[in-house]
Design a protein around this motif. Structure first.
Motif, PDB file in Angstrom:
ATOM      1  N   GLN A 432      52.748  32.043  49.235  1.00  0.00           N
ATOM      2  CA  GLN A 432      51.979  33.265  49.017  1.00  0.00           C
ATOM      3  C   GLN A 432      51.887  33.603  47.531  1.00  0.00           C
ATOM      4  O   GLN A 432      50.826  34.000  47.038  1.00  0.00           O
ATOM      5  CB  GLN A 432      52.609  34.425  49.782  1.00  0.00           C
ATOM      6  N   VAL A 433      52.987  33.429  46.815  1.00  0.00           N
ATOM      7  CA  VAL A 433      52.980  33.694  45.375  1.00  0.00           C
ATOM      8  C   VAL A 433      51.997  32.768  44.668  1.00  0.00           C
ATOM      9  O   VAL A 433      51.207  33.196  43.812  1.00  0.00           O
ATOM     10  CB  VAL A 433      54.398  33.525  44.784  1.00  0.00           C
ATOM     11  N   ALA A 434      52.028  31.481  45.029  1.00  0.00           N
ATOM     12  CA  ALA A 434      51.110  30.525  44.407  1.00  0.00           C
ATOM     13  C   ALA A 434      49.654  30.876  44.708  1.00  0.00           C
ATOM     14  O   ALA A 434      48.786  30.802  43.830  1.00  0.00           O
ATOM     15  CB  ALA A 434      51.428  29.119  44.891  1.00  0.00           C
ATOM     16  N   SER A 435      49.390  31.288  45.959  1.00  0.00           N
ATOM     17  CA  SER A 435      48.026  31.661  46.340  1.00  0.00           C
ATOM     18  C   SER A 435      47.570  32.901  45.573  1.00  0.00           C
ATOM     19  O   SER A 435      46.437  32.963  45.080  1.00  0.00           O
ATOM     20  CB  SER A 435      47.960  31.914  47.843  1.00  0.00           C
ATOM     21  N   VAL A 436      48.449  33.906  45.472  1.00  0.00           N
ATOM     22  CA  VAL A 436      48.105  35.132  44.745  1.00  0.00           C
ATOM     23  C   VAL A 436      47.861  34.823  43.271  1.00  0.00           C
ATOM     24  O   VAL A 436      46.934  35.366  42.653  1.00  0.00           O
ATOM     25  CB  VAL A 436      49.216  36.177  44.911  1.00  0.00           C
ATOM     26  N   GLU A 437      48.666  33.952  42.693  1.00  0.00           N
ATOM     27  CA  GLU A 437      48.480  33.597  41.284  1.00  0.00           C
ATOM     28  C   GLU A 437      47.122  32.945  41.055  1.00  0.00           C
ATOM     29  O   GLU A 437      46.461  33.214  40.048  1.00  0.00           O
ATOM     30  CB  GLU A 437      49.610  32.671  40.827  1.00  0.00           C
ATOM     31  N   ARG A 438      46.702  32.070  41.987  1.00  0.00           N
ATOM     32  CA  ARG A 438      45.390  31.433  41.839  1.00  0.00           C
ATOM     33  C   ARG A 438      44.266  32.467  41.934  1.00  0.00           C
ATOM     34  O   ARG A 438      43.323  32.452  41.130  1.00  0.00           O
ATOM     35  CB  ARG A 438      45.212  30.363  42.920  1.00  0.00           C
ATOM     36  N   THR A 439      44.381  33.360  42.929  1.00  0.00           N
ATOM     37  CA  THR A 439      43.353  34.392  43.079  1.00  0.00           C
ATOM     38  C   THR A 439      43.338  35.324  41.879  1.00  0.00           C
ATOM     39  O   THR A 439      42.272  35.719  41.392  1.00  0.00           O
ATOM     40  CB  THR A 439      43.602  35.212  44.365  1.00  0.00           C
ATOM     41  N   LEU A 440      44.528  35.656  41.374  1.00  0.00           N
ATOM     42  CA  LEU A 440      44.639  36.548  40.225  1.00  0.00           C
ATOM     43  C   LEU A 440      43.994  35.929  38.989  1.00  0.00           C
ATOM     44  O   LEU A 440      43.317  36.624  38.214  1.00  0.00           O
ATOM     45  CB  LEU A 440      46.112  36.859  39.957  1.00  0.00           C
ATOM     46  N   ALA A 441      44.190  34.617  38.803  1.00  0.00           N
ATOM     47  CA  ALA A 441      43.567  33.941  37.658  1.00  0.00           C
ATOM     48  C   ALA A 441      42.044  33.998  37.759  1.00  0.00           C
ATOM     49  O   ALA A 441      41.343  34.213  36.751  1.00  0.00           O
ATOM     50  CB  ALA A 441      44.038  32.494  37.594  1.00  0.00           C
ATOM     51  N   THR A 442      41.516  33.835  38.999  1.00  0.00           N
ATOM     52  CA  THR A 442      40.066  33.906  39.192  1.00  0.00           C
ATOM     53  C   THR A 442      39.543  35.300  38.902  1.00  0.00           C
ATOM     54  O   THR A 442      38.517  35.474  38.216  1.00  0.00           O
ATOM     55  CB  THR A 442      39.709  33.517  40.633  1.00  0.00           C
ATOM     56  N   VAL A 443      40.243  36.326  39.391  1.00  0.00           N
ATOM     57  CA  VAL A 443      39.809  37.711  39.186  1.00  0.00           C
ATOM     58  C   VAL A 443      39.844  38.064  37.696  1.00  0.00           C
ATOM     59  O   VAL A 443      38.902  38.658  37.161  1.00  0.00           O
ATOM     60  CB  VAL A 443      40.711  38.677  39.989  1.00  0.00           C
ATOM     61  N   ARG A 444      40.918  37.679  37.017  1.00  0.00           N
ATOM     62  CA  ARG A 444      41.003  37.968  35.585  1.00  0.00           C
ATOM     63  C   ARG A 444      39.933  37.225  34.798  1.00  0.00           C
ATOM     64  O   ARG A 444      39.374  37.745  33.824  1.00  0.00           O
ATOM     65  CB  ARG A 444      42.399  37.604  35.079  1.00  0.00           C
ATOM     66  N   GLY A 445      39.638  35.982  35.239  1.00  0.00           N
ATOM     67  CA  GLY A 445      38.571  35.234  34.573  1.00  0.00           C
ATOM     68  C   GLY A 445      37.219  35.892  34.759  1.00  0.00           C
ATOM     69  O   GLY A 445      36.418  35.979  33.814  1.00  0.00           O
ATOM     70  N   ASP A 446      36.948  36.384  35.996  1.00  0.00           N
ATOM     71  CA  ASP A 446      35.681  37.073  36.252  1.00  0.00           C
ATOM     72  C   ASP A 446      35.579  38.353  35.427  1.00  0.00           C
ATOM     73  O   ASP A 446      34.499  38.687  34.908  1.00  0.00           O
ATOM     74  CB  ASP A 446      35.562  37.407  37.743  1.00  0.00           C
ATOM     75  N   ALA A 447      36.699  39.080  35.324  1.00  0.00           N
ATOM     76  CA  ALA A 447      36.693  40.314  34.536  1.00  0.00           C
ATOM     77  C   ALA A 447      36.437  40.023  33.065  1.00  0.00           C
ATOM     78  O   ALA A 447      35.672  40.731  32.391  1.00  0.00           O
ATOM     79  CB  ALA A 447      38.021  41.053  34.718  1.00  0.00           C
ATOM     80  N   GLU A 448      37.060  38.958  32.554  1.00  0.00           N
ATOM     81  CA  GLU A 448      36.871  38.607  31.147  1.00  0.00           C
ATOM     82  C   GLU A 448      35.428  38.184  30.886  1.00  0.00           C
ATOM     83  O   GLU A 448      34.825  38.561  29.872  1.00  0.00           O
ATOM     84  CB  GLU A 448      37.830  37.469  30.770  1.00  0.00           C
ATOM     85  N   THR A 449      34.869  37.401  31.834  1.00  0.00           N
ATOM     86  CA  THR A 449      33.466  36.998  31.690  1.00  0.00           C
ATOM     87  C   THR A 449      32.545  38.207  31.690  1.00  0.00           C
ATOM     88  O   THR A 449      31.586  38.284  30.907  1.00  0.00           O
ATOM     89  CB  THR A 449      33.070  36.056  32.846  1.00  0.00           C
ATOM     90  N   LEU A 450      32.837  39.188  32.562  1.00  0.00           N
ATOM     91  CA  LEU A 450      32.021  40.398  32.631  1.00  0.00           C
ATOM     92  C   LEU A 450      32.109  41.180  31.322  1.00  0.00           C
ATOM     93  O   LEU A 450      31.105  41.719  30.836  1.00  0.00           O
ATOM     94  CB  LEU A 450      32.481  41.262  33.802  1.00  0.00           C
ATOM     95  N   ARG A 451      33.317  41.234  30.762  1.00  0.00           N
ATOM     96  CA  ARG A 451      33.467  41.932  29.469  1.00  0.00           C
ATOM     97  C   ARG A 451      32.684  41.217  28.366  1.00  0.00           C
ATOM     98  O   ARG A 451      32.060  41.866  27.509  1.00  0.00           O
ATOM     99  CB  ARG A 451      34.947  42.030  29.098  1.00  0.00           C
TER     100      ARG A 451
END
Length: 526
Positions: A432-451
């Protein structure tokens, strides 16, 4: 001194699960499911001194594959386990429970959570022992390998059947019924439907186009093939549209041929369409399709391809042409009207040139009007802020979930619990931790791209600066690219003859970068 009475063993409630992939033979008085249950009951009886008792409830899945868990008896078994009504599950062979290693792991996770043991009669092991668990995983790996081999054999068998002209199954077609009385299913002619099929071929040769055929079939009240499955469910019977008529006219079954990939073979069934008629239809289909689709869109440079949307049925409007004498007229027409006629979507075709000019003029107005540019900037910033807020909220939720997982891992590690349940729970938490980390990296990447894609008034002014001269210098392909960067959606309101254009929030930033590239490191700015 009297002897202490013997302590009676605790009762172990045993559920027997049976499965058979096919329904063949299940109607017999003593079938495969009964044989599996009989073997399991005998094994449980041999363990009666240990307190084993066979539960009367039957968990029989007849005619269900072991490649997935979509089985009614399996669902009842898992529900009863979670309700605490079962202590042990007994099967004849491991692959009766599942042939998928992943599904089996999930089932075993449920068993472990409820302290339910698992026993195979023929493989003689119990999952309460580490050696039994190891042996079980090895056996299941072979079961999954066997399933994959069976799949390859089935595909080879279907290919062989079709090469010999046999019908190898699939969705029945109009004009034929499936005769299953013999050793293998065969196609037999349905006389009434065959009349309809021949008439449809004749209609197309008479009308020279698919859409008039669709209209005539709707007027006659004719429908596609309807059939009943082995379980009694009725399938098919849909109204004809342009695609289904085209599929019918292209089907080589009607001239007694069986298709396999790109080849056809002489079939065992009877042809119901004359070969000359079929060939004439194929020639006409080919002639009518020449120059259509992407080739026409490319040839006539449709600027709004994929952007213009029908406001009534929300389908993309397709670019097409009509010829009168030597003149060519371009239109955008709704997909629904093309496939099923204007009765199903009466929204009119739109003149392509006028629509494209109107969209370009709209962008030109933005380029020349400072107030409009500020409106576009404000709308894009509002939408961007909303999307960024959603991503930030999702990021907070993921961080909180990962924190809870880490806390539980630390607590369980401190307890030094080495039972199989604790070990499996730790493994699940780490996954679960590994899965959350992968999703978190995607979300942070999308946020950075949006910025990074957010733009200022300077960006919008740079993007639209000298728009006319830039637009006139572009090739048609480059113009299409520019419109796809800027525009997300175009709708035409036929009531008041207005156009609604939705711009990409990040398109202006992208256009600025396209039209004003940064200088190379070795260049000097003046």
């Amino acid at each position: 001194m009297s002897e202490a009475p013997n302590k009676q063993p605790a009762t172990i409630r045993c559920a027997i699960y049976t499965r058979k992939s096919h329904e063949e033979g299940l109607q017999q008085e003593f079938n495969s499911l009964d044989s599996q249950r009989d073997a399991a009951e005998n094994y449980i009886a041999s363990q009666s001194q240990e307190g084993w008792v066979a539960l009367p409830n039957r968990y029989d899945d007849g005619g269900y594959s072991g490649s997935n868990l979509k089985r009614p008896a399996m669902a009842r078994l898992l529900a009863d386990i979670e309700a605490g009504e079962i202590d042990c599950v007994v099967v004849y062979k491991v692959d009766r429970l599942s042939r998928s290693l992943l599904d089996f792991s999930r089932i075993m996770g449920t068993f472990d959570e409820q302290n339910v043991s698992f026993v195979s009669v023929t493989q003689h092991f119990n999952t309460t022992h580490s050696m039994g668990r190891l042996t079980l995983n090895i056996l299941l790996s072979f079961a999954q390998f066997e399933r994959e081999i069976i799949g390859e054999r089935i595909r080879d068998k279907i290919a062989g059947q079709r090469r010999r002209g046999k019908w190898a199954g699939g969705i029945p077609v109009l004009g034929y019924d499936v005769d299953r009385t013999g050793p293998s299913p065969k196609l037999v002619t349905n006389a009434d439907e065959a009349v309809h099929v021949r008439r449809i071929f004749a209609m197309y040769l008479e009308m020279q186009s698919l859409l008039p055929v669709v209209d005539e079939l709707q007027r006659l009240g004719w429908f596609n093939k309807s059939w009943r499955t082995r379980t009694g469910k009725v399938r098919g019977g849909y109204m004809f549209d342009k695609s289904s008529v085209h599929y019918l006219l292209k089907n080589p079954l009607y001239i007694g041929r069986i298709k396999h990939k790109d080849q056809t073979f002489k079939g065992e069934h009877q042809a119901i369409v004359d070969r000359k008629v079929f060939d004439a239809v194929q020639a006409l289909l080919k002639s009518n399709s020449r120059g259509k689709g992407n080739r026409i869109a490319n040839k006539y440079d449709a600027l709004l391809r994929g952007l213009l949307v029908c406001p009534q049925c929300n389908k993309a409007m397709v670019h097409n042409v009509a010829r009168r004498d030597s003149r060519v007229y371009r239109y955008y027409t709704c997909q629904t009207a093309i496939k099923r006629g204007y009765k199903n979507c009466p929204f009119p075709s739109l003149p392509a040139g006028e629509m494209e000019d109107a969209v370009v003029d709209h962008i030109r107005c933005i380029a020349s009007d400072a107030e409009l540019r500020r409106d576009v900037l404000q709308q894009s910033q509002t939408q961007g802020d909303s999307e960024l807020e959603a991503l930030v909220s999702q990021e907070r939720s993921l961080v909180a979930k990962m924190t809870r997982c880490h806390e539980e891992i630390a607590r369980m590690t401190g307890d030094a619990d080495t039972t199989s349940v604790a070990t499996d729970r730790l493994a699940t938490l780490h996954e679960q931790v590994a899965s959350v980390e992968r999703t978190l990296a995607t979300v942070r990447g999308d946020a950075e791209t949006l910025r990074e894609q957010s733009f200022t008034e300077t960006d919008i002014n740079a993007a639209f600066a000298d728009f006319d001269n830039v637009w006139n210098a572009l090739t048609t392909t480059e113009r299409i690219q520019v419109l796809n960067l800027l525009v997300e959606r175009v709708e035409f309101d036929a009531d008041d003859s207005t156009i609604a254009i939705t711009l990409h929030p990040s398109g202006i930033k992208s256009l600025t970068q396209e039209l004003n590239p940064a200088p190379e490191p070795n260049e000097t700015t003046r």
